[in-house]
Design a protein around this motif. Structure first.
Motif, PDB file in Angstrom:
ATOM      1  N   UNK A 250     -30.649  32.375 -90.135  1.00 37.67           N
ATOM      2  CA  UNK A 250     -29.461  31.996 -89.357  1.00 37.67           C
ATOM      3  C   UNK A 250     -29.778  32.040 -87.866  1.00 37.67           C
ATOM      4  N   UNK A 251     -30.442  33.098 -87.428  1.00 34.87           N
ATOM      5  CA  UNK A 251     -30.765  33.235 -86.013  1.00 34.87           C
ATOM      6  C   UNK A 251     -31.777  32.187 -85.559  1.00 34.87           C
ATOM      7  N   UNK A 252     -32.692  31.815 -86.429  1.00 32.49           N
ATOM      8  CA  UNK A 252     -33.707  30.823 -86.083  1.00 32.49           C
ATOM      9  C   UNK A 252     -33.077  29.509 -85.640  1.00 32.49           C
ATOM     10  N   UNK A 253     -31.947  29.153 -86.231  1.00 28.52           N
ATOM     11  CA  UNK A 253     -31.298  27.880 -85.899  1.00 28.52           C
ATOM     12  C   UNK A 253     -30.694  27.888 -84.497  1.00 28.52           C
ATOM     13  N   UNK A 254     -30.629  29.064 -83.859  1.00 25.41           N
ATOM     14  CA  UNK A 254     -30.067  29.155 -82.508  1.00 25.41           C
ATOM     15  C   UNK A 254     -31.129  29.492 -81.465  1.00 25.41           C
ATOM     16  N   UNK A 255     -32.398  29.236 -81.796  1.00 22.69           N
ATOM     17  CA  UNK A 255     -33.458  29.394 -80.799  1.00 22.69           C
ATOM     18  C   UNK A 255     -33.247  28.363 -79.692  1.00 22.69           C
ATOM     19  N   UNK A 256     -33.190  28.773 -78.418  1.00 22.16           N
ATOM     20  CA  UNK A 256     -32.739  27.862 -77.355  1.00 22.16           C
ATOM     21  C   UNK A 256     -33.832  27.014 -76.716  1.00 22.16           C
TER      22      UNK A 256
END
Length: 306
Positions: A250-256
């Protein structure tokens, strides 16, 4: 010896800059962690398209190992970021607001990445000494939600990019960015904010920066909770807690930053840090109300429940 005309602080780092960087506030001259200067760039490897868009331009990216990175919004400007210590800017552009907009986004993010911090595309606030992060797809209302909290005097930690210090032995900490929230005119109207306290942002039509009157956290804050905001709904859905084993993906999809950064050892490091976060920080999916009156009630509820 280089003459540094401007000194600033952001994300726990001192910045020495050849260019002025509004909305950062100047600090007294000091030893700097990061130098920002204008100069021609070294030739880069082949630049590849990214998912990053700013001011309507798509960024391209290249790297020569993790410590030499190039980021370009051709033909407007290009950056080279070196060893977590130096940002070189190559452009004929002189508009301070434009230069600041690009430098303080993904370019500074590359410095934080090189320094080993865990980054997320999101916004964060401080509630009762605890850090709360809001993630979500574009349009989910991250900045709008943070602005609604700020309107009630809640301290802002960061907007647009969240920087987290992750350790296997210490609680995770959110590092304070700088006092600014970027919001669309619909949010300004919906929250009934005074336009004379805002400044126009060059990033898009009818977008504003709120930075003069917000309360801002200046010290690192322990990370307590992560919310993923889903699209605003007229009918509020029940919050859903994401199982710990699903949180890293889930967090990987919000890498900026550019996805190409996450390969080999950096990808392994990112996943290890996300696993560490998953063990101590709950992640909850929640929809925020589309109606601004209900949004205030939503904010009040979160203030008492976190």
């Amino acid at each position: 010896m280089e003459v540094i005309p401007y000194y600033y602080s952001a994300y726990g780092l001192t910045l020495g800059s050849e260019i002025r960087l509004p909305p950062l506030k100047e600090i007294n001259p000091c030893l700097v962690d990061v130098l920002i200067k204008r100069a021609p760039l070294l030739p880069s490897p082949s630049l590849q398209p990214t998912k990053i868009f700013r001011a309507g331009l798509q960024a391209t990216f290249a790297q020569n190992g993790p410590q030499q990175l190039w980021l370009s919004w051709n033909p407007l400007l290009s950056f080279m970021v070196i060893n977590g210590k130096e940002i070189i800017l190559d452009t004929v552009q002189r508009d301070e607001d434009v230069l600041s907009l690009f430098t303080l986004s993904e370019a500074l993010g590359l410095i934080l990445f090189q320094r080993g911090y865990f980054l997320l595309h999101g916004s964060a606030i401080e509630l009762q000494g605890k850090g709360v992060v809001f993630l979500g797809e574009p349009g989910a209302g991250k900045s709008t939600t943070v602005a609604a909290f700020a309107q009630q005097g809640v301290r802002v930690i960061s907007d647009d990019m969240v920087c987290i210090q992750v350790s296997k032995t210490e609680p995770p900490l959110i590092l304070p960015a700088f006092p600014q929230i970027k919001i669309w005119e619909t949010t300004v109207a919906g929250l009934q904010l005074a336009k004379n306290e805002l400044t126009a942002v060059r990033e898009g039509v009818n977008k504003f920066s709120w930075h003069e009157s917000i309360s801002f956290t200046e010290n690192a804050v322990p990370l307590e909770q992560i919310f993923v905001l889903t699209a605003p709904n007229e009918v509020e859905d029940a919050p859903v807690e994401v199982p710990k084993h699903q949180i890293p993906l889930e967090l990987l999809s919000y890498f900026p930053l550019a996805d190409a950064l996450l390969q080999g050892e950096p990808l392994k490091d990112y996943f290890e840090k996300s696993i560490t976060l998953a063990q101590v920080v709950p992640l909850v999916k929640i929809s925020r109300p589309a109606d601004f009156t209900k949004l205030r009630a939503f904010v009040n509820h979160l203030k008492t429940s976190v």
